[in-house]
Design a protein around this motif. Structure first.
Motif, mmCIF file in Angstrom:
data_model
loop_
_atom_site.group_PDB
_atom_site.id
_atom_site.type_symbol
_atom_site.label_atom_id
_atom_site.label_comp_id
_atom_site.label_asym_id
_atom_site.label_seq_id
_atom_site.Cartn_x
_atom_site.Cartn_y
_atom_site.Cartn_z
ATOM 1 N N UNK A 1 17.392 -39.561 120.182
ATOM 2 C CA UNK A 1 16.322 -40.095 119.144
ATOM 3 C C UNK A 1 14.890 -40.174 119.757
ATOM 4 N N UNK A 2 15.284 -40.802 120.817
ATOM 5 C CA UNK A 2 13.762 -41.591 121.757
ATOM 6 C C UNK A 2 12.797 -40.260 121.741
ATOM 7 N N UNK A 3 13.640 -39.307 122.405
ATOM 8 C CA UNK A 3 13.545 -38.713 123.103
ATOM 9 C C UNK A 3 11.994 -37.333 121.816
ATOM 10 N N UNK A 4 11.406 -37.529 121.973
ATOM 11 C CA UNK A 4 10.090 -36.294 121.498
ATOM 12 C C UNK A 4 10.068 -34.464 120.569
ATOM 13 N N UNK A 5 10.506 -33.891 122.081
ATOM 14 C CA UNK A 5 10.514 -32.740 122.285
ATOM 15 C C UNK A 5 12.610 -32.300 123.017
ATOM 16 N N UNK A 6 12.729 -30.898 122.144
ATOM 17 C CA UNK A 6 13.818 -30.646 122.572
ATOM 18 C C UNK A 6 14.362 -30.376 124.402
ATOM 19 N N UNK A 7 13.014 -29.930 124.997
ATOM 20 C CA UNK A 7 12.907 -30.109 126.438
ATOM 21 C C UNK A 7 13.096 -31.462 127.109
ATOM 22 N N UNK A 8 12.876 -32.611 126.706
ATOM 23 C CA UNK A 8 13.241 -34.139 126.603
ATOM 24 C C UNK A 8 14.737 -34.367 126.835
ATOM 25 N N UNK A 9 15.232 -33.552 125.133
ATOM 26 C CA UNK A 9 16.117 -33.367 125.083
ATOM 27 C C UNK A 9 17.129 -33.209 126.160
ATOM 28 N N UNK A 10 16.649 -32.230 126.201
ATOM 29 C CA UNK A 10 17.821 -31.394 127.375
ATOM 30 C C UNK A 10 17.655 -32.250 129.015
ATOM 31 N N UNK A 11 16.701 -32.559 129.383
ATOM 32 C CA UNK A 11 16.314 -33.111 131.080
ATOM 33 C C UNK A 11 16.930 -34.305 130.646
ATOM 34 N N UNK A 12 17.044 -35.116 129.488
ATOM 35 C CA UNK A 12 18.023 -36.576 129.466
ATOM 36 C C UNK A 12 19.471 -36.086 129.838
ATOM 37 N N UNK A 13 20.296 -34.803 128.656
ATOM 38 C CA UNK A 13 21.364 -35.220 129.209
ATOM 39 C C UNK A 13 21.696 -34.459 130.875
ATOM 40 N N UNK A 14 20.792 -33.378 131.335
ATOM 41 C CA UNK A 14 21.195 -33.143 132.560
ATOM 42 C C UNK A 14 21.324 -34.392 133.377
ATOM 43 N N UNK A 15 20.600 -35.819 133.284
ATOM 44 C CA UNK A 15 20.407 -36.528 134.356
ATOM 45 C C UNK A 15 21.617 -37.643 133.670
ATOM 46 N N UNK A 16 21.825 -37.460 132.566
ATOM 47 C CA UNK A 16 23.525 -38.096 132.200
ATOM 48 C C UNK A 16 24.573 -38.320 131.741
ATOM 49 N N UNK A 17 24.316 -37.394 132.479
ATOM 50 C CA UNK A 17 26.136 -35.999 132.785
ATOM 51 C C UNK A 17 27.142 -36.666 133.226
ATOM 52 N N UNK A 18 27.821 -36.113 131.827
ATOM 53 C CA UNK A 18 29.642 -36.738 131.529
ATOM 54 C C UNK A 18 30.152 -35.779 130.846
ATOM 55 N N UNK A 19 31.475 -36.293 130.266
ATOM 56 C CA UNK A 19 32.408 -35.092 129.452
ATOM 57 C C UNK A 19 31.941 -35.726 128.410
ATOM 58 N N UNK A 20 31.312 -37.024 127.877
ATOM 59 C CA UNK A 20 30.926 -36.473 126.670
ATOM 60 C C UNK A 20 29.565 -36.153 125.597
ATOM 61 N N UNK A 21 28.983 -35.885 126.611
ATOM 62 C CA UNK A 21 27.233 -34.912 126.166
ATOM 63 C C UNK A 21 27.393 -33.566 127.226
ATOM 64 N N UNK A 22 26.158 -32.704 126.397
ATOM 65 C CA UNK A 22 26.601 -32.272 126.726
ATOM 66 C C UNK A 22 25.452 -31.362 126.109
ATOM 67 N N UNK A 23 24.305 -30.068 126.847
ATOM 68 C CA UNK A 23 23.779 -29.183 126.414
ATOM 69 C C UNK A 23 24.151 -27.730 125.532
ATOM 70 N N UNK A 24 23.781 -27.590 124.314
ATOM 71 C CA UNK A 24 24.242 -26.582 124.029
ATOM 72 C C UNK A 24 22.898 -24.990 123.941
ATOM 73 N N UNK A 25 23.578 -23.775 124.161
ATOM 74 C CA UNK A 25 22.814 -23.024 124.195
ATOM 75 C C UNK A 25 22.857 -21.477 123.943
ATOM 76 N N UNK A 26 22.969 -20.943 123.080
ATOM 77 C CA UNK A 26 22.560 -19.826 122.475
ATOM 78 C C UNK A 26 21.722 -18.912 123.329
ATOM 79 N N UNK A 27 23.037 -17.953 124.085
ATOM 80 C CA UNK A 27 22.114 -16.954 124.826
ATOM 81 C C UNK A 27 21.801 -16.101 123.604
ATOM 82 N N UNK A 28 22.469 -15.507 123.201
ATOM 83 C CA UNK A 28 22.401 -13.922 122.630
ATOM 84 C C UNK A 28 22.306 -14.466 120.973
ATOM 85 N N UNK A 29 21.388 -14.423 120.546
ATOM 86 C CA UNK A 29 20.969 -14.577 119.167
ATOM 87 C C UNK A 29 21.588 -13.219 118.663
#
Ligand SMILES: Nc1nc2c(ncn2[C@@H]2O[C@H](COP(=O)(O)OP(=O)(O)OP(=O)(O)O)[C@@H](O)[C@H]2O)c(=O)[nH]1
Ligand SMILES: [Mg+2]
Length: 168
Positions: free
Chosen positions: A140-168
């Motif tokens: 919630x302290x992140x200001x952009x989607x990219x910031x949230x994504x970077x946070x997830x990538x630098x805090x990897x665990x089984x309990x946090x991940x980043x979901x992207x839909x490839x095709x819409x």
């Protein structure tokens, strides 16, 4: 200041999570109306369950930076329409609640959130065990989607991940 609105079904654990995030030592009661705390807006489950209230959610979302979509891991049903987060311009965070419960099906809850949220972080949480709380506060302290994504990538665990839909 960044603020989060919590939405999800009746009994999903929104108020319990609210108090856990704020370290309030009070027990949740049924939420009857929009309730404003420090950086959290707690909503009644009826607002998400009944489409007649969508306009209230929409209006309230204008006051926040993030929307937390709560999916109860002990509830086989999901009340979010597919792609629900696409109707809001605010940063989405998917939150699986009650991961501690014996009745929890965390994998199912994650799949349900992936349908509701087209793109964004998903956190597996338990208010009882204080699991995933730090991650939610940090996101919630992140200001952009990219910031949230970077946070997830630098805090990897089984309990946090980043979901992207490839095709819409
Ligand atoms: N096992 C377990 N139970 C939880 C957890 N969080 C909430 N609960 C239980 O789930 C029930 C509903 O919690 P609430 O926080 O009131 O749910 P809510 O989403 O605010 O419900 P409404 O206000 O009616 O929309 C309560 O009995 C809580 O004790 C959790 O992390 N683990
Ligand atoms: Mg409540």
């Amino acid at each position: 200041m960044n603020r989060a609105m919590l939405i999800g079904s009746i009994g999903a654990g929104k108020s319990t999570l609210t108090h856990a995030l704020l370290e309030n030592k009070i027990e949740a009661r049924k939420t009857q109306s929009l309730t404003y705390y420090d950086w959290i807006v707690d909503t009644p489950g009826e607002y998400t369950e009944n489409p007649l209230f969508y306009k209230n959610i929409m209006a309230t979302s204008l006051e926040v930076t993030h929307i937390l979509y709560l999916q109860d891991a002990t509830n086989k049903k999901s009340i979010f329409p597919p792609g629900f987060s696409g109707g809001f311009t605010k940063l989405p965070i998917g939150v699986v609640t009650k991961a501690d419960s014996e009745a929890a099906n965390v994998d199912l809850a994650i799949e349900q959130l992936k349908r509701a949220i087209t793109r964004g972080p998903i956190i597996v949480s338990s208010s009882l065990e204080k699991k995933g709380l730090k991650e939610i506060r940090d996101l919630v302290k992140c200001n952009t989607m990219q910031e949230m994504k970077d946070y997830v990538l630098t805090n990897q665990s089984n309990d946090i991940f980043f979901h992207e839909t490839l095709y819409k």
